[in-house]
Every structure is written in structure tokens, then in C-alpha cells.
Design a protein around this motif. Sequence first.
Motif, PDB file in Angstrom:
ATOM      1  N   ILE A  48      38.155 -45.329  71.164  1.00 59.22           N
ATOM      2  CA  ILE A  48      38.505 -43.904  71.172  1.00 59.22           C
ATOM      3  C   ILE A  48      37.308 -43.085  70.709  1.00 59.22           C
ATOM      4  N   ALA A  49      37.083 -41.958  71.357  1.00 59.33           N
ATOM      5  CA  ALA A  49      35.997 -41.065  70.945  1.00 59.33           C
ATOM      6  C   ALA A  49      36.199 -40.643  69.491  1.00 59.33           C
ATOM      7  N   LYS A  50      35.140 -40.587  68.753  1.00 52.97           N
ATOM      8  CA  LYS A  50      35.250 -40.245  67.332  1.00 52.97           C
ATOM      9  C   LYS A  50      35.886 -38.865  67.176  1.00 52.97           C
ATOM     10  N   TYR A  51      36.643 -38.708  66.093  1.00 54.05           N
ATOM     11  CA  TYR A  51      37.360 -37.442  65.910  1.00 54.05           C
ATOM     12  C   TYR A  51      37.516 -37.028  64.450  1.00 54.05           C
ATOM     13  N   LYS A  52      37.081 -37.860  63.514  1.00 54.50           N
ATOM     14  CA  LYS A  52      37.326 -37.572  62.107  1.00 54.50           C
ATOM     15  C   LYS A  52      36.181 -36.837  61.420  1.00 54.50           C
ATOM     16  N   GLU A  53      35.325 -36.253  62.197  1.00 55.50           N
ATOM     17  CA  GLU A  53      34.245 -35.437  61.657  1.00 55.50           C
ATOM     18  C   GLU A  53      34.303 -34.052  62.302  1.00 55.50           C
ATOM     19  N   ALA A  54      33.379 -33.180  61.884  1.00 59.86           N
ATOM     20  CA  ALA A  54      33.391 -31.802  62.361  1.00 59.86           C
ATOM     21  C   ALA A  54      32.119 -31.482  63.126  1.00 59.86           C
ATOM     22  N   PHE A  55      32.236 -30.591  64.059  1.00 58.73           N
ATOM     23  CA  PHE A  55      31.106 -29.996  64.762  1.00 58.73           C
ATOM     24  C   PHE A  55      30.127 -29.438  63.729  1.00 58.73           C
ATOM     25  N   SER A  56      28.824 -29.726  63.916  1.00 63.87           N
ATOM     26  CA  SER A  56      27.842 -29.272  62.935  1.00 63.87           C
ATOM     27  C   SER A  56      26.449 -29.345  63.514  1.00 63.87           C
ATOM     28  N   TRP A  57      25.464 -28.938  62.707  1.00 59.36           N
ATOM     29  CA  TRP A  57      24.072 -29.028  63.128  1.00 59.36           C
ATOM     30  C   TRP A  57      23.686 -30.466  63.459  1.00 59.36           C
TER      31      TRP A  57
END
Length: 728
Positions: free
Chosen positions: A272-281
Motif C-alpha cells: 500500500i502507498a505510504k499514508y502515515k506521514e504529511a506533505f512537506s518540503w
Amino acid sequence: MKRNQLNLFLVVLSLYCGQLIAQFNYGEALQKALFFYEVQQSGELPDWNRVSWRGDSALEDGSDVGLDLTGGWYDAGDHVKFNFPMAYSVTTLAWGAIEYEDAYRDSGQLDIIKRNLRFVTDYLLKCHTAPNELYGQVGNGGVDHGWWGSPEVYPRERPSYKIDEANPGSDLAAETAAAMAAVSILLKDDDPTYSATLVTHAKQLYNFADNFRDEYSNSITDAAGFYRSFSSYQDELVWGASWLYRATNEAQYLDKAESEYDNLQREGQSTIAKYKEAFSWDDKAYGAYVLLAELTGKDKYKEDAERNLDYFSFNVNGESVPTTPGGLPHLRQWGTVRYASNVSLLSVIYADKVTTDPVKQARYGDFAKRMVDYALGDNPINRSFMVGFGNNPANDPHHRANSGNWTNSQSGPPEVASHVIFGAVVGGPKSPDNDDFVDDRGEFIANEVACDYNAAITGVLARMYGEFGGDPLSDFPVDEVPSRSEIRSVSKFNSNNPFGSTIRILIQNRTAWPARVTDKLSYRYFFDISEGIAAGKTIDDYDISLNGVGSSAQMEIKSAGGSIYYAEITNLPSIAPIGDPQFRTETQINVRVQNGVPYDTSNDWSAQGINESEDLESENIPVYDDGVLVFGNEPGGLLSVDDINESGLVVYPNPSKRVLNISGDTSVLQNGKIVITGILGNTIYNKSITNNTTGTIAINTIDFASGVYFLNLTTNEGRQLTSKFVKE
């Protein structure tokens, strides 16, 4: 079926009610969030820069490699230009403006964000010096972080770092390509030629990123300790290609984005594509989910995007992001508000531009509003995390220029920040256990501000403005007024007796409006030899010399008329607010007399307020910058009693009578002010003169404890008349 209908009704009702509730003035918050980027500008400031306390800085950037690399943004509270997070900030800001262009236009902020973004893409174009060569950093992080002061007087070397074929950096090159592509979309109608130039450079940079693969921090090693891309460069390859497709509509870039997409990192050991982090630099994968879902409408990207958004706003298989008691997502202690804002931007774009499911639209829209409201003050501690906005905002962030320090000391002086960086969003609560926050500039984890911290929330604020409104301030910004004497004299008597005196005089540079180097300062020390003249002496009977304390300062004695003289000290060394003792210069005036020559400093204008116990700001030792008075008070001629009589003001020589007799030309005496000071410069009487004031003014409240006073009359014409009077 009825339960589903009820749920749908509740969703529609919540959307309807939400439109009625605007908790904050989102127009003002958007306006201020953009202002922050003008605070961060490096190089020669454009004429539209609105920050009254900033000036040109780092004008030699790139000179170490024979290039002009001026411009761009300082990264955070420091003075390094880290191009990797800078380019991310540009892409993210541009994305918000593209999606919510109408809100930017209606709020009057569209031209402002465009010119701010173009300012940085101008810099990025300078950095792209060949198809496969890109400068990615100016300034050394370790060296820079070891100094605390304003960028205008930065005293250290600023090396330039690049990537090229031998030392590549796919993440940096592809992110810079994304930034140029995104801004090209935003500026296409305004300046097609410039937009096309950005696209040309973006294509070259993307090819560079693709053909010469490595993490940029392996090439620009100084960046590794500050902005290493832990997600590596695969996310930027997808992200950059996606933006190039959106900018050009050329199918090859969409094909490239989709082919690279399957190589993105997975969640743990799953498929599964990773999902437990946030959009960021660092990690653009989550932004790529949403962007590709928007560009293609494919379920594959929608599912990956929703899984990430649900982890923050709802749950995924019963699991959700850790939060503080107040509901703030807490991935790590650094930049908690930033991560919540980043997810919020993806949430509203997905809700508005991708999904048509009203439940998901409400879920993601509500999450974004809760997060932006939390940042603006709707949180358990009831304070705003945006500087200069809302209730009890964080107004002393970890930011060198903001503090306005002059001694190379983070802790101060000054204790209170010199400036207000309106719109800057601080990191926020450090602990997942509470929502506590301390507004301490030394707390760089929770209280730093940065370009990437503001990038996503700015777009969210535009989105909230579009739905809820809120008028930007009509009088913003207001030019700052210096809160202290920027240039001043600080003095004390090293010795003072009937045989002479030594006056220690420090000239200080505490500039921050803007900070600047001063190399043309001079000052004057006024003294009165009336006691000597009364004994038949002249100025030649006074031995006056200067101790430059190691400098080449020069002194000249000049007459101010009558018994008043002054020492003019020139050729002072250059001083700057970069450290101690660099911000100050010391000189000493020595006065010596022979037996029989009366000497008394109590009647000297410049001796007022000076003592032998401590250095004190000496307002009666005026300081000049290139001949222009910049600090202190001149004596205005120190008129005699007879002179003042001729001006219509009679001062009784015996102050015990406690009266002032006002008579004569009332046109001179309209709307002025009478001030009486003691020999230490303390004000003991202050009274305004109203129109046609005449007669006797009682001053019975004055305690005439000492025998020497100074009366100052300011007329409505701005004339300042001063007289010394002595108790009989």
C-alpha cells in the motif's frame, strides 16, 4: 437506507451551518501570511517591499564563484538560502493561488502573491547556470547559525554550493522544476514570455534530475544537517513531472509521472502507498497523490490520497494520527502546526477539485477549517500561532532579524523583539500530551518560523476567505517606529572635581530600522565656562584633550556663542550592530584647569544626566550621522535671561517664588511648551502653552532642592529656547 439518508442530511446541514460561521478574519490572516515572505527577502529589495524595517542585504551572494546569486528568501530565522525547501514553498504557494485564484483576486492579494513568487523564480533562474548545473544553497548553515543579528549587516562569508553532472541532486533539481512550472501557470496570462522561460528551465532541470540521479545532500553536504531529503528523490520525480504536465499539457510528462509513481515508497512492508506521514518540503508523495488524482481522475490516485487524508481527519482501519488534547496532529515535535496546515491544503484541494462525495467533502473541509482555526487561536490555550494576528499571538519567534539584537546574543538585548513579523506561523506545541506553548525566541523547536511553515496555510486561508470572507486590513502594513534610540551616546564621569573631569562617552549603533553600518558618526559635548569668564578667564585657560581609546578620532573646540563652547569629535571608527564591542566605540574627553581657574560642570548642557556611578544614555550629547542630527538635543543657543526677556519670557532668578511670568509677543507663545529640568536632566515641570497664554503661571508643586535648573521653551514655530537659572 434511512440511516444513510439521515447521514447525508446531517452532512448537508453541517455544510450549510459552516457557511454561516466565520470564526476569524481570514482575509486579514491571508494578507499577513503573504507579508511574511517580504520579511524573508534577500538581496536588493524591490520597490514594492512593504517591510519598513528591512533593507538590502547579502548583495555579494555568488561573488565567490563569479556569479550574481542575489535574491530569493532566507529560509527561516537564519540567513541561509536553502533552495530545496525554498522551491517547495514556491510550488506550494503557487498551487494554492492556482486553485483559489478567485479568492486571491477578490481579497486583493493576487498581484501580491504573484510578485512575491516571481521575486524567487528570478533568483532560481540565476541559480540554473547550465542545463545540468544548479546552485542550491548560499551560506553555510553551521557558520550562519553561530551568529545572531540582522541580515543587512551579516558579517560572515556566504559560500555558494551547486549540483552538476559529477555531483547531482535529483530531489533539488526536480523540485526546482516543479516550482518553475507551477509559477509559469500562474503568470502565463500576465507575461507569456517569462512563463515560457520558466518552462524551458523546468524541462532542463527535470531532465537533469532524471538522467543524473542522487540525493542532493550527498553533493551539497552542508545541507545534510538541515534539509536532507529523507524520502529520497523518487517523490520529486513524480511531483516534478506532474507539474510539468500541468504547465505544458505534454503527454510525455504525465506518462513519466505515472511510470515513476509505482516506485514511490510503500507503507511499512505492505504494498500500500505510504499514508502515515504529511506533505512537506521533504516528502511530496502525498501532494502527488492529490495532484495526479486531480489531473487524471483515476481511482488509483484517489484511493491513495483519501487514505492519507483519512489518517489525519478520520481513521484508516481504526487507526489515526496521534493528536494533542486540542486535536492538533502530532507527527513530531518540530513544526506541528506546519504539518497540520500542509495536510489541510491537500484536504481542501481534494474536497473542492477531486471528490464529489459530500461526506468526504465535508470531512476534509471540516478538518482543514479546524486546523486553520487552531492555528489562528481556537485551541485550548486560546492564543494565535500566527505572529501579529489574533489573541495573544506568538510575537517573539526564533528569528534573528525580528529580534533586532546588536550584541550577537539570542537572549538579548533587547528583551522584547524589535519588530513584529506579521503573518509568520510558528512551529507550535512540542508535546503530544498537551497544547502548551511558550513564546520564547530561544525555543527554536516550537517557536521558529520558516518559509515552508507558511506555504500551505496561505492557500488554506485563501480557500477559507473564499467561503467565509473577512476583509483584509485597509491600513496594513503601518510603518514601524523605532522603539529605541538606534544611534545614541552613553556616558559617565570617570572623574569630576574642581580641577577637571574625564567624561567617558560611548557612541552606540543599535540600528534595526533597518540595521546598518555607520562610518560617518560624530558627536558634540557642550560646556559653559561662565564661571571662568566671571573670573576673567578665557577658553584658553582650559586644557581640553581627547583620548580616542585606540581609534583615530579627532576633536575640535568650537564656540556656540557667549560662554558656551563645544567639543566636536569626528573621525569615529565604523561600528555596526553585529556584536560587542563592534556595536560601540569609546572616547574620553579630559578637561584640566590650573589653580585659580573656576571649573564647575553643573552648568554644562552636556553634563546633565551624567554621574560617576554608571553609564547612562546622555541625550544632551547629540550624535550626528554624516552631519545630520540623529540623536539627542542641542542646547538651542543656551540663551541668557536677558535674551529670553527679549523673546517675551521673564524667568525670576529666585525659583523659590515658584512662578513664571509670561508676557510679550503672544504669537510666539501660542501652542508651545514649558519644561523645567534639574541638573540630572529629570523633568520636574512640564506645561503646555495654550493660545495667547499670558500672565503668571504658578509652579508650586516643584521641590527646588538643588540650586540649578534649566528652563526650556518650545514655541509653536518649533524654536527651542533654553535658559539656566540659579537659586539665590
